[in-house]
Design an enzyme around this catalytic site. Sequence first.
Site, mmCIF file in Angstrom:
data_model
loop_
_atom_site.group_PDB
_atom_site.id
_atom_site.type_symbol
_atom_site.label_atom_id
_atom_site.label_comp_id
_atom_site.label_asym_id
_atom_site.label_seq_id
_atom_site.Cartn_x
_atom_site.Cartn_y
_atom_site.Cartn_z
ATOM 1 N N CYS A 118 -3.416 44.659 -30.009
ATOM 2 C CA CYS A 118 -2.112 44.033 -30.273
ATOM 3 C C CYS A 118 -1.309 43.856 -28.980
ATOM 4 C CB CYS A 118 -1.359 44.910 -31.281
ATOM 5 S SG CYS A 118 0.372 44.520 -31.495
ATOM 6 N N CYS A 176 2.194 45.284 -29.037
ATOM 7 C CA CYS A 176 2.110 46.754 -29.029
ATOM 8 C C CYS A 176 1.994 47.266 -27.598
ATOM 9 C CB CYS A 176 0.903 47.238 -29.833
ATOM 10 S SG CYS A 176 0.957 46.823 -31.584
#
Length: 87
Positions: free
Chosen positions: A9, A12
């Site tokens: 991600c 993230c």
Amino acid sequence: MVDFWAEWCGPCKMAGPVVEELSEELKDKLLVAKLDVDAEPELAGKHGVMSIPTVILFKDGKEVGRQVGFAGKPGYMQLLAKGGVGA
């Protein structure tokens, strides 16, 4: 505070260092945990995490706030303030 994330991600990866910074700055007031949604999909599902990054703030075992998506340090500080955790 629990940071729900995954290795693949992109947002993230941007959130990670900010969460780490807050963890260090507020170490006397806040416990920070990171949960890899790929390794623990049942826990992510139990907490209704549909998108990552998601940060959930818990107090006494109950959710008191959540931030879905990466809103930068100001967004996390706002979440913490709502949960009664000040800098």
